[in-house]
Motif scaffolding. Structure first.
Motif, PDB file in Angstrom:
ATOM      1  N   SER A  82       0.776  -1.259  -0.039  1.00 34.72           N
ATOM      2  CA  SER A  82       0.072  -0.024  -0.042  1.00 34.72           C
ATOM      3  C   SER A  82       0.793   1.261  -0.047  1.00 34.72           C
ATOM      4  CB  SER A  82      -0.768   0.158   1.167  1.00 34.72           C
ATOM      5  OG  SER A  82      -0.288   0.076   2.350  1.00 34.72           O
ATOM      6  N   ALA A  83       0.413   2.123  -0.974  1.00 34.83           N
ATOM      7  CA  ALA A  83       1.270   3.469  -0.851  1.00 34.83           C
ATOM      8  C   ALA A  83       0.793   4.288   0.334  1.00 34.83           C
ATOM      9  CB  ALA A  83       0.905   4.016  -2.136  1.00 34.83           C
ATOM     10  N   ALA A  84       1.826   5.179   0.708  1.00 40.64           N
ATOM     11  CA  ALA A  84       1.620   6.147   1.873  1.00 40.64           C
ATOM     12  C   ALA A  84       0.158   7.039   1.265  1.00 40.64           C
ATOM     13  CB  ALA A  84       2.696   7.010   1.868  1.00 40.64           C
ATOM     14  N   VAL A  85      -0.731   7.191   2.489  1.00 43.20           N
ATOM     15  CA  VAL A  85      -1.676   8.060   2.138  1.00 43.20           C
ATOM     16  C   VAL A  85      -1.548   9.496   2.047  1.00 43.20           C
ATOM     17  CG1 VAL A  85      -3.866   8.550   3.393  1.00 43.20           C
ATOM     18  CG2 VAL A  85      -3.308   6.324   3.426  1.00 43.20           C
ATOM     19  N   PRO A  86      -1.892  10.185   1.011  1.00 40.14           N
ATOM     20  CA  PRO A  86      -1.644  11.582   0.701  1.00 40.14           C
ATOM     21  C   PRO A  86      -2.088  12.527   2.115  1.00 40.14           C
ATOM     22  CG  PRO A  86      -2.363  10.738  -0.831  1.00 40.14           C
ATOM     23  CD  PRO A  86      -2.592   9.607  -0.227  1.00 40.14           C
ATOM     24  N   ALA A  87      -1.377  13.348   2.435  1.00 46.60           N
ATOM     25  CA  ALA A  87      -1.746  14.275   3.629  1.00 46.60           C
ATOM     26  C   ALA A  87      -3.014  14.786   3.564  1.00 46.60           C
ATOM     27  CB  ALA A  87      -0.763  15.094   3.864  1.00 46.60           C
ATOM     28  N   ALA A  88      -3.502  14.968   2.268  1.00 48.93           N
ATOM     29  CA  ALA A  88      -4.819  15.545   2.097  1.00 48.93           C
ATOM     30  C   ALA A  88      -5.925  14.638   2.431  1.00 48.93           C
ATOM     31  CB  ALA A  88      -4.804  16.288   0.715  1.00 48.93           C
ATOM     32  N   LEU A  89      -5.530  13.345   1.989  1.00 43.67           N
ATOM     33  CA  LEU A  89      -6.576  12.298   2.329  1.00 43.67           C
ATOM     34  C   LEU A  89      -6.630  12.057   3.703  1.00 43.67           C
ATOM     35  CD1 LEU A  89      -8.625  10.203   1.042  1.00 43.67           C
ATOM     36  CD2 LEU A  89      -6.673   8.813   0.709  1.00 43.67           C
ATOM     37  N   ALA A  90      -5.470  11.985   4.385  1.00 41.04           N
ATOM     38  CA  ALA A  90      -5.338  11.614   5.866  1.00 41.04           C
ATOM     39  C   ALA A  90      -6.385  12.571   6.539  1.00 41.04           C
ATOM     40  CB  ALA A  90      -4.041  11.592   6.254  1.00 41.04           C
ATOM     41  N   GLU A  91      -6.042  14.021   6.149  1.00 39.42           N
ATOM     42  CA  GLU A  91      -6.889  15.105   6.886  1.00 39.42           C
ATOM     43  C   GLU A  91      -8.336  14.871   6.588  1.00 39.42           C
ATOM     44  OE1 GLU A  91      -7.110  19.816   6.039  1.00 39.42           O
ATOM     45  OE2 GLU A  91      -5.078  19.124   6.233  1.00 39.42           O
TER      46      GLU A  91
END
Length: 100
Positions: A2-11
């Motif tokens: 799994s790729a790292a979750v983008p910061a915008a998506l995590a927010e």
């Protein structure tokens, strides 16, 4: 993998989690208010189930859904579930309370 979750998506996911917490807290408030309604109804010798009132609550929710451009049927279904929770809360202690 799994790729790292983008910061915008995590927010955004954190925002949704906050909203979910608020929704559950509001449902709990509604259920607690329904318990009080049930006690008051019993004190005054009123029946717990009020189909006309329940239908009016759902109609109002559907009108609000329409204003918010939400699917009316989905909101109708959600509110019938919430009414079921509230009805069960009103019935709590019903058998324990003597008739007036």
């Amino acid at each position: 993998m799994s790729a790292a979750v983008p910061a915008a998506l995590a927010e955004l996911r954190a925002q949704i989690e906050d909203i979910d917490r608020a929704l559950v807290a509001l449902i709990a408030q509604r259920v607690n208010a329904a318990r009080s309604v049930g006690r008051t109804k019993r004190q005054h010798g009123l029946g717990i189930v009020d189909p006309a009132r329940e239908a009016a609550v759902v109609r109002r929710a559907v009108e609000l859904a329409r204003e918010q451009q939400l699917d009316e049927e989905d909101v109708r279904e959600i509110f019938w579930h919430i009414i079921g929770l509230s009805r069960r809360a009103q019935l709590e202690g019903h058998a324990e309370t003597p008739a007036p």
